[in-house]
Design an enzyme around this catalytic site. Sequence first.
Site, PDB file in Angstrom:
ATOM      1  N   THR A  86       0.871  -1.182   0.000  1.00 47.88           N
ATOM      2  CA  THR A  86       0.000   0.000   0.000  1.00 47.88           C
ATOM      3  C   THR A  86       0.912   1.238   0.000  1.00 47.88           C
ATOM      4  OG1 THR A  86      -0.124  -0.234   2.431  1.00 47.88           O
ATOM      5  CG2 THR A  86      -2.007  -1.009   1.159  1.00 47.88           C
ATOM      6  N   PHE A 150       2.369  -6.304  12.746  1.00 49.19           N
ATOM      7  CA  PHE A 150       3.238  -5.427  13.540  1.00 49.19           C
ATOM      8  C   PHE A 150       4.713  -5.832  13.480  1.00 49.19           C
ATOM      9  CE2 PHE A 150      -1.026  -5.285  15.357  1.00 49.19           C
ATOM     10  CZ  PHE A 150      -1.266  -3.922  15.338  1.00 49.19           C
ATOM     11  N   LEU A 151       5.065  -6.739  12.562  1.00 49.99           N
ATOM     12  CA  LEU A 151       6.470  -7.182  12.530  1.00 49.99           C
ATOM     13  C   LEU A 151       7.394  -6.053  12.099  1.00 49.99           C
ATOM     14  CD1 LEU A 151       7.536  -7.534   9.356  1.00 49.99           C
ATOM     15  CD2 LEU A 151       6.115  -9.554   9.450  1.00 49.99           C
ATOM     16  N   GLU A 153      11.098  -5.262  10.106  1.00 47.73           N
ATOM     17  CA  GLU A 153      12.084  -5.868   9.218  1.00 47.73           C
ATOM     18  C   GLU A 153      13.365  -6.097  10.003  1.00 47.73           C
ATOM     19  OE1 GLU A 153      12.407  -3.728   5.519  1.00 47.73           O
ATOM     20  OE2 GLU A 153      10.234  -3.649   5.338  1.00 47.73           O
ATOM     21  N   LEU A 248      13.379   5.080  21.933  1.00 48.85           N
ATOM     22  CA  LEU A 248      13.914   6.354  22.420  1.00 48.85           C
ATOM     23  C   LEU A 248      15.374   6.497  22.012  1.00 48.85           C
ATOM     24  CD1 LEU A 248      12.356   6.793  26.000  1.00 48.85           C
ATOM     25  CD2 LEU A 248      11.750   7.973  23.884  1.00 48.85           C
ATOM     26  N   ALA A 250      17.926   8.221  19.874  1.00 53.10           N
ATOM     27  CA  ALA A 250      18.065   9.382  18.988  1.00 53.10           C
ATOM     28  C   ALA A 250      18.946   8.998  17.804  1.00 53.10           C
ATOM     29  CB  ALA A 250      18.683  10.532  19.761  1.00 53.10           C
ATOM     30  N   CYS A 258       7.509   1.964   6.180  1.00 52.87           N
ATOM     31  CA  CYS A 258       6.259   2.090   6.942  1.00 52.87           C
ATOM     32  C   CYS A 258       6.059   3.386   7.703  1.00 52.87           C
ATOM     33  CB  CYS A 258       6.102   0.878   7.830  1.00 52.87           C
ATOM     34  SG  CYS A 258       5.820  -0.574   6.812  1.00 52.87           S
ATOM     35  N   LYS A 261       5.543   6.405   5.430  1.00 53.54           N
ATOM     36  CA  LYS A 261       4.302   6.254   4.653  1.00 53.54           C
ATOM     37  C   LYS A 261       3.063   6.317   5.555  1.00 53.54           C
ATOM     38  CE  LYS A 261       3.343   1.646   3.624  1.00 53.54           C
ATOM     39  NZ  LYS A 261       2.085   1.278   4.249  1.00 53.54           N
TER      40      LYS A 261
HETATM   41  N1  LIG Z   1       7.474  -4.209   5.471  1.00 55.99           N
HETATM   42  C1  LIG Z   1       7.083  -4.253   6.716  1.00 55.99           C
HETATM   43  O1  LIG Z   1       7.903  -4.353   7.633  1.00 55.99           O
HETATM   44  C2  LIG Z   1       5.642  -4.178   7.085  1.00 55.99           C
HETATM   45  C3  LIG Z   1       4.679  -3.873   6.144  1.00 55.99           C
HETATM   46  N2  LIG Z   1       3.346  -3.782   6.516  1.00 55.99           N
HETATM   47  C4  LIG Z   1       2.334  -3.520   5.505  1.00 55.99           C
HETATM   48  O2  LIG Z   1       2.132  -4.735   4.759  1.00 55.99           O
HETATM   49  C5  LIG Z   1       1.856  -4.451   3.378  1.00 55.99           C
HETATM   50  C6  LIG Z   1       2.874  -5.155   2.504  1.00 55.99           C
HETATM   51  O3  LIG Z   1       4.152  -4.610   2.766  1.00 55.99           O
HETATM   52  P1  LIG Z   1       5.502  -5.282   2.206  1.00 55.99           P
HETATM   53  O4  LIG Z   1       5.444  -6.743   2.464  1.00 55.99           O
HETATM   54  O5  LIG Z   1       6.614  -4.488   2.730  1.00 55.99           O
HETATM   55  O6  LIG Z   1       5.312  -5.016   0.634  1.00 55.99           O
HETATM   56  P2  LIG Z   1       6.227  -5.516  -0.567  1.00 55.99           P
HETATM   57  O7  LIG Z   1       6.182  -4.424  -1.560  1.00 55.99           O
HETATM   58  O8  LIG Z   1       7.526  -6.004  -0.059  1.00 55.99           O
HETATM   59  O9  LIG Z   1       5.442  -6.795  -1.133  1.00 55.99           O
HETATM   60  C7  LIG Z   1       4.208  -6.748  -1.762  1.00 55.99           C
HETATM   61  C8  LIG Z   1       4.146  -7.946  -2.725  1.00 55.99           C
HETATM   62  O10 LIG Z   1       2.820  -8.067  -3.213  1.00 55.99           O
HETATM   63  C9  LIG Z   1       2.896  -8.504  -4.570  1.00 55.99           C
HETATM   64  N3  LIG Z   1       1.599  -8.221  -5.210  1.00 55.99           N
HETATM   65  C10 LIG Z   1       1.028  -7.029  -5.471  1.00 55.99           C
HETATM   66  N4  LIG Z   1      -0.185  -7.208  -6.016  1.00 55.99           N
HETATM   67  C11 LIG Z   1      -0.390  -8.549  -6.078  1.00 55.99           C
HETATM   68  C12 LIG Z   1      -1.468  -9.359  -6.534  1.00 55.99           C
HETATM   69  N5  LIG Z   1      -2.585  -8.817  -7.017  1.00 55.99           N
HETATM   70  N6  LIG Z   1      -1.336 -10.700  -6.463  1.00 55.99           N
HETATM   71  C13 LIG Z   1      -0.210 -11.265  -5.977  1.00 55.99           C
HETATM   72  N7  LIG Z   1       0.828 -10.533  -5.523  1.00 55.99           N
HETATM   73  C14 LIG Z   1       0.734  -9.200  -5.577  1.00 55.99           C
HETATM   74  C15 LIG Z   1       4.068  -7.733  -5.135  1.00 55.99           C
HETATM   75  O11 LIG Z   1       4.579  -8.323  -6.311  1.00 55.99           O
HETATM   76  C16 LIG Z   1       5.043  -7.814  -3.945  1.00 55.99           C
HETATM   77  O12 LIG Z   1       5.870  -8.953  -4.047  1.00 55.99           O
HETATM   78  C17 LIG Z   1       1.874  -2.919   3.278  1.00 55.99           C
HETATM   79  O13 LIG Z   1       0.560  -2.450   3.445  1.00 55.99           O
HETATM   80  C18 LIG Z   1       2.721  -2.485   4.451  1.00 55.99           C
HETATM   81  O14 LIG Z   1       2.389  -1.193   4.911  1.00 55.99           O
HETATM   82  C19 LIG Z   1       2.931  -3.996   7.793  1.00 55.99           C
HETATM   83  C20 LIG Z   1       3.842  -4.322   8.760  1.00 55.99           C
HETATM   84  C21 LIG Z   1       5.261  -4.449   8.488  1.00 55.99           C
HETATM   85  O1  LIG Z   2       4.284  -1.137   9.846  1.00 55.46           O
HETATM   86  C1  LIG Z   2       5.399  -1.525   9.660  1.00 55.46           C
HETATM   87  O2  LIG Z   2       5.851  -1.768   8.550  1.00 55.46           O
HETATM   88  C2  LIG Z   2       6.363  -1.758  10.775  1.00 55.46           C
HETATM   89  O3  LIG Z   2       7.060  -0.495  11.015  1.00 55.46           O
HETATM   90  C3  LIG Z   2       8.018  -0.549  12.048  1.00 55.46           C
HETATM   91  O4  LIG Z   2       9.012  -1.533  11.758  1.00 55.46           O
HETATM   92  P1  LIG Z   2      10.263  -1.253  10.787  1.00 55.46           P
HETATM   93  O5  LIG Z   2       9.996  -0.040   9.966  1.00 55.46           O
HETATM   94  O6  LIG Z   2      10.571  -2.522  10.112  1.00 55.46           O
HETATM   95  O7  LIG Z   2      11.514  -0.968  11.743  1.00 55.46           O
HETATM   96  P2  LIG Z   2      11.718  -0.219  13.139  1.00 55.46           P
HETATM   97  O8  LIG Z   2      12.610  -1.038  13.965  1.00 55.46           O
HETATM   98  O9  LIG Z   2      10.450   0.217  13.746  1.00 55.46           O
HETATM   99  O10 LIG Z   2      12.540   1.076  12.688  1.00 55.46           O
HETATM  100  C4  LIG Z   2      11.944   2.082  11.890  1.00 55.46           C
HETATM  101  C5  LIG Z   2      12.882   3.273  11.788  1.00 55.46           C
HETATM  102  O11 LIG Z   2      12.955   3.957  13.030  1.00 55.46           O
HETATM  103  C6  LIG Z   2      14.296   4.147  13.411  1.00 55.46           C
HETATM  104  N1  LIG Z   2      14.369   4.125  14.892  1.00 55.46           N
HETATM  105  C7  LIG Z   2      13.801   3.116  15.583  1.00 55.46           C
HETATM  106  C8  LIG Z   2      13.845   3.098  16.967  1.00 55.46           C
HETATM  107  C9  LIG Z   2      14.472   4.145  17.653  1.00 55.46           C
HETATM  108  O12 LIG Z   2      14.548   4.189  18.904  1.00 55.46           O
HETATM  109  N2  LIG Z   2      15.036   5.140  16.932  1.00 55.46           N
HETATM  110  C10 LIG Z   2      15.007   5.168  15.557  1.00 55.46           C
HETATM  111  O13 LIG Z   2      15.528   6.117  14.932  1.00 55.46           O
HETATM  112  C11 LIG Z   2      15.063   3.007  12.751  1.00 55.46           C
HETATM  113  O14 LIG Z   2      16.410   3.345  12.594  1.00 55.46           O
HETATM  114  C12 LIG Z   2      14.330   2.892  11.436  1.00 55.46           C
HETATM  115  O15 LIG Z   2      14.826   3.825  10.504  1.00 55.46           O
HETATM  116  C13 LIG Z   2       7.331  -0.960  13.354  1.00 55.46           C
HETATM  117  O16 LIG Z   2       8.296  -1.063  14.409  1.00 55.46           O
HETATM  118  C14 LIG Z   2       6.606  -2.301  13.188  1.00 55.46           C
HETATM  119  O17 LIG Z   2       5.890  -2.609  14.389  1.00 55.46           O
HETATM  120  C15 LIG Z   2       5.621  -2.173  12.022  1.00 55.46           C
HETATM  121  O18 LIG Z   2       4.976  -3.408  11.790  1.00 55.46           O
END
Ligand SMILES: NC(=O)C1=CN([C@@H]2O[C@H](COP(=O)(O)OP(=O)(O)OC[C@H]3O[C@@H](n4cnc5c(N)ncnc54)[C@H](O)[C@@H]3O)[C@@H](O)[C@H]2O)C=CC1
Ligand SMILES: O=C(O)[C@H]1O[C@H](OP(=O)(O)OP(=O)(O)OC[C@H]2O[C@@H](n3ccc(=O)[nH]c3=O)[C@H](O)[C@@H]2O)[C@H](O)[C@@H](O)[C@@H]1O
Length: 439
Positions: A86, A150-151, A153, A248, A250, A258, A261
């Site tokens: 998204t 909530f994972l 990366e 916390l 800095a 995420c 966005k």
């Molecule tokens: N990356 C993260 O750490 C986190 C992401 N999210 C949320 O989860 C969602 C996914 O994020 P990411 O995994 O990072 O995205 P990503 O961009 O890494 O992966 C999305 C995948 O979906 C595939 N795709 C798109 N449309 C499709 C369809 N119609 N059928 C099959 N595959 C399709 C794409 O080819 C791509 O491989 C987003 O809304 C994001 O905000 C939530 C928590 C953590």
């Molecule tokens: O919605 C999402 O995609 C995810 O976004 C974050 O996870 P992520 O972006 O993978 O990584 P974080 O560990 O949260 O770090 C995010 C950014 O904040 C920065 N950060 C983090 C912690 C901190 O104390 N200070 C700080 O500058 C990190 O360097 C990094 O650039 C959230 O922690 C997850 O819970 C959520 O699922």
Amino acid sequence: MNIAVIGTGYVGLVSGVCYAELGNRVYCVDKDPAKVETLRAGGIPIYEPGLGDLSIRNAEAGRLSFTTDISEAIIEAELVIIAVGTPPLPGGEADMRYIEAAAREIGDAMNGYKVVCVKSTVPVGTNERVKAIIASRYTGAFDIASLPEFLREGTAVQDTMNPDRIIIGADSVQASDLLTELHRPLTEQIIVTDIRSAEMIKYASNAFLATKISFINEIANICEKVGADVTEVAKGMGLDKRIGASFLKAGIGYGGSCFPKDTKALIQIAGNVEYDFKLLKSVVEVNQMQRYSVIDKLYQSLGSLSGKQIAIWGLAFKPETDDVREAPALEIIERIIELGARPKVYDPIAMENFRSMYDHPAIEWCTTAMEAVQDSHALCLLTEWKEFTEASLQEIEAALAEPVLIDGRNVFDMAQVRDSGLAYYPVGRPVQYIERQYV
Ligand SMILES: NC(=O)C1=CN([C@@H]2O[C@H](COP(=O)(O)OP(=O)(O)OC[C@H]3O[C@@H](n4cnc5c(N)ncnc54)[C@H](O)[C@@H]3O)[C@@H](O)[C@H]2O)C=CC1
Ligand SMILES: O=C(O)[C@H]1O[C@H](OP(=O)(O)OP(=O)(O)OC[C@H]2O[C@@H](n3ccc(=O)[nH]c3=O)[C@H](O)[C@@H]2O)[C@H](O)[C@@H](O)[C@@H]1O
């Protein structure tokens, strides 16, 4: 349980693999044939610690399959999980194009009752939209649910297998029971709520964590001026259980796919109902400015940047990932080039991803950390990879043309730095005596 996961990105792939590890039969679908091919061959298209072994083990056990064909994946599924991207539109709102396409494809492939749930981070009301799209193409019974993720990366497998909580937004007992059963082995902390609240919990959680980061970054900026140490301040604050020690640290501002966005999307969501989310707007603004603190420190230490060679350690937005989406390094390097300097960059994992997102003839791509440092006029540490935190300050000092170390993540021990001849610029920590030593 038979599960289909649509989208095998950071979220879909990790979730799919972990659900298979719990003993479920999981079909992962992606529209990108190259990704599916890599996965079928036992490879992993992203860098995520622990994921590769787990994926291979479950595929070999026959619990995990990959396909580009959504009908094949969902034919036997009781649960269909949407985990497509998204990404932000230019105005900040979330782009719903992939969600809506996935909903249409699911609608066309439905062959009986299933629970369809949205794991992607989506604006409030999206699940209802998904339901309407599926219902417009499939007239049989199905339920919809919100299952925010909530994972983080870099620790995605660990976070998925040991979640703080599971949030289920459902309007039917069948859907909430199915999702509760699936997640019961992971935690007792399962909250079932209405769909709109679940969608909001995700944005509110990310916005709050981003707020903590911008708050401590502003405290750090004040610490620099009043001679306090933000790491001590954060420690002292964090011991108060109401505040908590996490998020916390800095630094140079949050990046990643995420927080940047989702904060902007929540500002838009509020704006759409005529609510001006002033606090969150400031969080975003502070974050933007914080990236440039690195540039300010380069000026402070070197004067003009024109013709200078600047070593950059770290391109990924955080350690243990190859993800460079909204990485602070992007804007910092761009600015360094604008100011006439030549960045020599190194990252243990994210070089290729970074280069495909941003390339410039002024950038020198290095194969080792020390190669970047050699003869540079300053070293800027932007990502706290272990390789960097364990580096020898003596070696750094010996390799640099000017002994300037800008530590955007506060990774070095002050006592060690004091013993070196480096002019050290951390974030929000007193540095005067080190600067004196340099001068
Ligand atoms: N990356 C993260 O750490 C986190 C992401 N999210 C949320 O989860 C969602 C996914 O994020 P990411 O995994 O990072 O995205 P990503 O961009 O890494 O992966 C999305 C995948 O979906 C595939 N795709 C798109 N449309 C499709 C369809 N119609 N059928 C099959 N595959 C399709 C794409 O080819 C791509 O491989 C987003 O809304 C994001 O905000 C939530 C928590 C953590
Ligand atoms: O919605 C999402 O995609 C995810 O976004 C974050 O996870 P992520 O972006 O993978 O990584 P974080 O560990 O949260 O770090 C995010 C950014 O904040 C920065 N950060 C983090 C912690 C901190 O104390 N200070 C700080 O500058 C990190 O360097 C990094 O650039 C959230 O922690 C997850 O819970 C959520 O699922």
